[in-house]
Design a protein around this motif. Structure first.
Motif, short mmCIF file in Angstrom:
data_model
loop_
_atom_site.label_atom_id
_atom_site.label_comp_id
_atom_site.label_asym_id
_atom_site.label_seq_id
_atom_site.Cartn_x
_atom_site.Cartn_y
_atom_site.Cartn_z
N THR A 57 -12.99 -5.02 5.21
CA THR A 57 -11.85 -5.00 4.28
C THR A 57 -11.31 -3.58 4.14
O THR A 57 -10.09 -3.38 4.05
CB THR A 57 -12.25 -5.55 2.90
OG1 THR A 57 -13.35 -4.80 2.37
CG2 THR A 57 -12.63 -7.02 2.98
N TRP A 107 -3.59 -1.10 7.65
CA TRP A 107 -2.29 -1.42 7.05
C TRP A 107 -1.61 -0.19 6.49
O TRP A 107 -0.39 -0.03 6.59
CB TRP A 107 -2.46 -2.47 5.95
CG TRP A 107 -2.93 -3.80 6.43
CD1 TRP A 107 -2.74 -4.34 7.67
CD2 TRP A 107 -3.68 -4.76 5.68
NE1 TRP A 107 -3.32 -5.59 7.74
CE2 TRP A 107 -3.91 -5.87 6.53
CE3 TRP A 107 -4.17 -4.80 4.39
CZ2 TRP A 107 -4.60 -7.01 6.11
CZ3 TRP A 107 -4.87 -5.92 3.97
CH2 TRP A 107 -5.08 -7.02 4.82
N VAL A 153 -7.48 -2.36 5.19
CA VAL A 153 -6.57 -1.60 4.33
C VAL A 153 -6.17 -0.29 4.99
O VAL A 153 -5.00 0.11 4.95
CB VAL A 153 -7.23 -1.36 2.96
CG1 VAL A 153 -6.39 -0.38 2.13
CG2 VAL A 153 -7.39 -2.68 2.21
N ILE A 160 -9.33 -0.02 -4.38
CA ILE A 160 -9.48 0.79 -3.17
C ILE A 160 -10.07 2.14 -3.55
O ILE A 160 -9.56 2.83 -4.44
CB ILE A 160 -8.11 1.00 -2.48
CG1 ILE A 160 -7.46 -0.35 -2.16
CG2 ILE A 160 -8.28 1.84 -1.21
CD1 ILE A 160 -6.01 -0.21 -1.72
N LEU A 216 -6.92 -5.62 -6.05
CA LEU A 216 -7.48 -4.95 -4.89
C LEU A 216 -7.87 -3.54 -5.33
O LEU A 216 -6.99 -2.73 -5.67
CB LEU A 216 -6.47 -4.90 -3.74
CG LEU A 216 -6.93 -4.17 -2.47
CD1 LEU A 216 -8.15 -4.85 -1.87
CD2 LEU A 216 -5.81 -4.10 -1.45
N ASN A 255 0.95 -5.01 8.01
CA ASN A 255 0.36 -5.45 6.74
C ASN A 255 0.88 -6.83 6.35
O ASN A 255 1.91 -6.96 5.68
CB ASN A 255 0.68 -4.43 5.65
CG ASN A 255 0.03 -4.80 4.32
OD1 ASN A 255 -0.73 -5.76 4.24
ND2 ASN A 255 0.33 -4.05 3.28
N LEU A 282 0.80 -1.22 0.00
CA LEU A 282 0.00 0.00 0.00
C LEU A 282 0.83 1.26 0.00
O LEU A 282 0.30 2.36 -0.21
CB LEU A 282 -0.92 0.01 1.23
CG LEU A 282 -1.88 -1.19 1.34
CD1 LEU A 282 -2.64 -1.13 2.65
CD2 LEU A 282 -2.84 -1.25 0.16
N ALA A 307 -12.75 -1.22 0.04
CA ALA A 307 -11.69 -2.07 -0.50
C ALA A 307 -12.30 -3.38 -0.95
O ALA A 307 -12.99 -4.05 -0.17
CB ALA A 307 -10.60 -2.30 0.54
#
Length: 834
Positions: free
Chosen positions: A633, A640, A637, A680, A678, A647, A523, A536
């Protein structure tokens, strides 16, 4: 959506000026659009009349009802009720009033369902032109001793002037229902008409604390708390306090004959002094309730009940229901020795704790100090919000200005299981103001009433009002799409195998042995510093599945890993179902990092991860894309991103309850079209202002300032709507002929009538129509531009940039005239307002 059309025209007679007028998913990220600021001191309720006018009516606690029309506060109040309200409370109790707190005042407004309705013969239906207010009036009864009287809660009917729909007649008041209450707080104050056409009223327990002081059934003493084990007003069905009431305001069979009691009320005929107006009881301070009565609505009543010291709650109100106060506060026992006058006690569908209060198992979220009821969203502008209940909390403490916007949604219709959320709001949530009330327009869109200062009459340090009205709108978000930084598969029956560079496996094989897939994402390169994550979603592409006809769908959970793991260089190829011997640094069923001589093992074989799934998805045997997404989720994220050292990614756990549930997904080594992704969403921002709002704010910075389209503030002969259409300033006079000119050119026996006018393509809420006529009665449109589009029509010749004012255009229109025909021209503007 409800739209109003305002049509105005600017007319030329061969070049001379003249004027003529015609006339289930997660909660989406949201934003608050400013509607009115620094104009209302303490807004307590927002309502619409249901008459197609698009107007909103706002109660100010001081006793004034204002009208918001087309996003602007009309300069003249709809009604000024201040002379009828209880005098301001003494400044010595409980705080100096102007700088602290007061709950009495003008608290609620509702319009009769027949407010604008007529029968087939055009005759007004009962209730036509009528609306109702809830306010705190002085009581004629003397207060004293064990029978204190703070005020008289009054529900009155008023009529609108027949000659002016924007003004109500104060002298038309008819008191429908009134009752004394002992203390100044816990008024309730909400009025709503139900789908049954009857008037519902929320009434607090009388005030003070704990429902056991003087003026409360069984209570005594002036200090709070009073004695334990007493009934209290909320459980006493012989009093109106602490109840939801239902009456017919046009009926006459109630006490005094000013209202009716529906025969279907749950306590009709109960006897023993029980008040038959009662619909439900056992509430403390029901500060706002609403019906889910929009298109597709369930008709349920959502009520927000303000708690005592620990818990705030959301209830679904049913006929005859007992909601527990003063025995219970939410699902917590408040006074277990107190009697109650009806079982069972109904628990809330959602609750949360006050800041610093640790209660419940698991512990309730700590949100704020006083719940504010809202609405189930049934509008159309925010599809992802459909069917969800939006409400809020006043502030994290009474002394601070940091209210919170919240939401509740049923997991599936009829399930009775409700999820509670703190909403994602552009600019942050909690807010930097108090939340006081919610409202809804005719289109079902939701509005939020706020206030920065605490006292209902308190201004800011510059003497300005601090109340605000905002519209809840969809936020705009940025999107980041990431591929995994690492992924791998681990196998329970081959505990030292791995498949680092191959496909991802999850679920049980034919022998019932589990496989699990691991994924993590970097990330630090995918999101900007300070990003606020709103959603996410992990997408995986299914390429193969085990055959199990009796179990075609496999429930697969995404769980957050608690420690690090490795991906090295193992590649099983066609043997991916069993993996291959791990290489140094690979994750296996036994080891986080494999090494034949010195492995770093999981503390629990098969991976160490959260027992609670971050997201769950049913995966069939059909090849294609499957997604895992939830509020958790997004929270994973965000966590993290804020703490990269934590993470470790997710583990995908398949259906391990039976054999042959394994699923095979493409890994990060696959082709670009099937890579794990993923997606986001982050950094919600309020949508850009419309051109109309931008223009208004440029010259009238205070949101909601009333600007009359037909006015001419700078005296240049150009009305405000045309100033906007021409991209002029309404405060600086323009020269004669600015914005629109006409000339006539002779060519033999014919004449060419040429008109030039300014057009702003950004003004997409306008339609420009250039029209001509020879008699001022019949007009012909020769050029038109709508919604910012390039003009068209028989008279359109060309348009060009206005020098130095791009994107403003000069539009050229011509018409050929024969003989001595006279010609008039006008520019007609049609303004579509939302």
């Amino acid at each position: 959506m409800n739209y109003g059309k305002i049509t105005r025209s600017l007319m030329l007679w061969l070049g001379s000026w003249g004027l003529a007028t015609g006339v289930r998913a997660d909660f989406p990220p949201l934003a608050l659009k400013e509607v009115s600021l620094q104009q209302i001191v303490s807004p307590t309720d927002i309502a619409n009349a249901g008459d197609g006018s698009g107007r909103l009516f706002v109660c100010d606690q001081s006793g004034i009802v204002y009208i918001l029309r087309d996003g602007m506060l009309l300069p003249q109040p709809f009604l000024d009720l201040r002379t009828k309200l209880v005098p301001k409370a003494p400044t010595s109790y409980p705080f100096p009033l102007s700088t602290s707190y007061e709950e009495r005042g003008l608290l609620g407004i509702v319009f009769h369902p027949n407010f604008s309705q007529r029968d087939g013969l055009g005759q007004p239906l009962p209730g036509f032109g009528k609306f109702y207010l809830f306010y705190s009036a002085p009581s004629p009864n003397a207060a004293g001793g064990t029978n204190p009287v703070s005020c008289r809660s009054t529900i009155s009917e008023f009529a609108v002037y027949s000659t002016n729909p924007n003004a109500a007649d104060l002298s038309s008041e008819r008191v429908v229902l009134a009752y004394d209450k002992p203390q100044s707080n816990h008024n309730g104050g909400q009025l709503r008409f139900g789908p049954d056409g009857l008037l519902y009223i929320s009434v607090g327990d009388g005030g003070g604390q704990h429902d056991n002081q003087n003026g409360h059934t069984g209570g005594s003493g002036t200090a709070s708390p009073g004695p334990a084990g007493v009934l209290g007003n909320a459980q006493d069905k012989t009093v109106l306090l602490g109840k939801i009431l239902r009456i017919d305001p046009l009926g006459n069979n109630g006490p005094g004959g000013q209202y009716g009691i529906p025969s279907t009320n749950p306590f009709v005929g109960a006897g023993g002094g029980v008040r038959e107006e009662i619909y439900a009881f056992g509430v403390r301070n029901p500060w706002r309730f609403s019906f889910d009565d929009g298109p597709g609505g369930s008709g349920k009543i959502f009520e927000a009940d303000v708690g005592q010291d620990k818990v705030e709650e959301v209830n679904l109100i049913t006929a005859g229901g007992n909601y527990g106060w003063r025995v219970m506060e939410g699902t917590l026992t408040h006074d277990g020795t107190a009697p109650n006058s009806g079982l069972p006690l109904i628990s809330p569908i959602a609750q949360y704790a006050h800041i610093g209060v640790i209660v419940g198992t698991p512990a309730l979220p700590q949100i704020g100090a006083s719940i504010i009821g809202g609405f189930v969203y049934r509008g159309t502008a925010i599809p992802a919000l459909q069917g969800k209940y939006v409400f809020g909390d006043y502030s994290q403490s009474i002394a601070t200005a940091n209210g919170t916007l919240l939401g509740v949604e049923e997991t599936s219709p009829g399930s009775g299981i409700w999820n509670f959320s703190s909403l994602v709001i552009a600019g942050g949530n909690p807010l930097t103001t108090r939340v006081q009330a919610f409202g809804r327009d005719e289109a079902g869109e939701i509005y939020v009433a706020t206030k920065i200062t605490r006292g209902p009459f308190e201004l800011d340090s510059n003497g300005k009002a601090t109340g605000g009205i905002y519209k809840l709108v969809q936020a705009q978000v940025s999107i980041a799409t990431l591929s995994p930084a690492h992924d791998n598969s681990i196998y329970s029956d081959f505990p030292n195998n791995s498949n680092a560079l191959g496909d991802l496996y999850s679920g049980n094989n034919a022998n019932g042995a589990p496989r699990r897939a691991l994924l993590s994402f970097d990330l630090t390169t995918g999101l900007p510093s300070g990003a606020q994550v709103t959603s996410a979603s992990l997408s995986l592409h299914l390429k193969n599945a085990a055959s199990n006809p009796g179990h075609p769908n496999a429930t697969m959970t995404l769980n957050r890993l608690s420690t690090s793991w490795g991906e090295a260089s193992s590649l099983a190829g066609s043997s991916g179902g069993t993996g291959t011997a791990a290489t140094v640094g690979d994750a296996t069923w036994n080891a986080r990092f494999y090494d034949s001589t010195n492995p770093t093992n999981w503390t629990t074989a098969g991976g160490v991860f959260s027992a609670s799934a971050s997201a769950t998805t049913a995966v069939s045997t059909t090849v294609g894309s499957y997604s895992w997404s939830s509020q958790q989720t997004a929270a994973d994220v965000q966590s993290w991103f804020g703490t990269p050292a934590s993470n470790f990614g997710w583990i995908l756990v398949g259906d391990e309850s039976t054999s042959s549930t394994a699923r095979v997904f493409d890994s990060r080594e696959g082709s670009a079209s099937v890579l794990p992704k993923l997606v986001i969403s982050y950094n919600p921002v309020a949508p850009a202002l419309s051109r109309r709002d931008t223009w208004l704010r440029q010259y009238y910075p205070t949101p909601g300032t009333y600007v009359d389209d037909s006015a001419d503030a700078d005296g240049d002969g150009i009305e405000n709507l045309f100033e906007y259409a021409f991209a002029f300033s309404p405060l600086s006079a323009n020269s004669s002929g600015a914005g629109m000119q006409a000339v006539v050119a002779l060519a033999g026996s014919s004449r060419t009538f040429t008109i030039t006018f300014r057009r702003d393509p950004r003004a997409t809420d306008l339609t420009y129509q250039m029209q001509t006529s020879d008699d001022l009665l019949v007009w012909n449109t020769i050029t038109q531009s709508s919604a910012g589009a390039t003009p068209s029509g028989t008279g359109f010749v060309s348009e060009s940039d206005a020098p130095g004012e791009s994107p403003v255009k000069n539009v050229n229109v011509t018409e050929t005239l024969s003989g001595n025909t006279r010609r008039f021209a006008r520019l007609l503007l049609i303004h579509v307002t939302q």
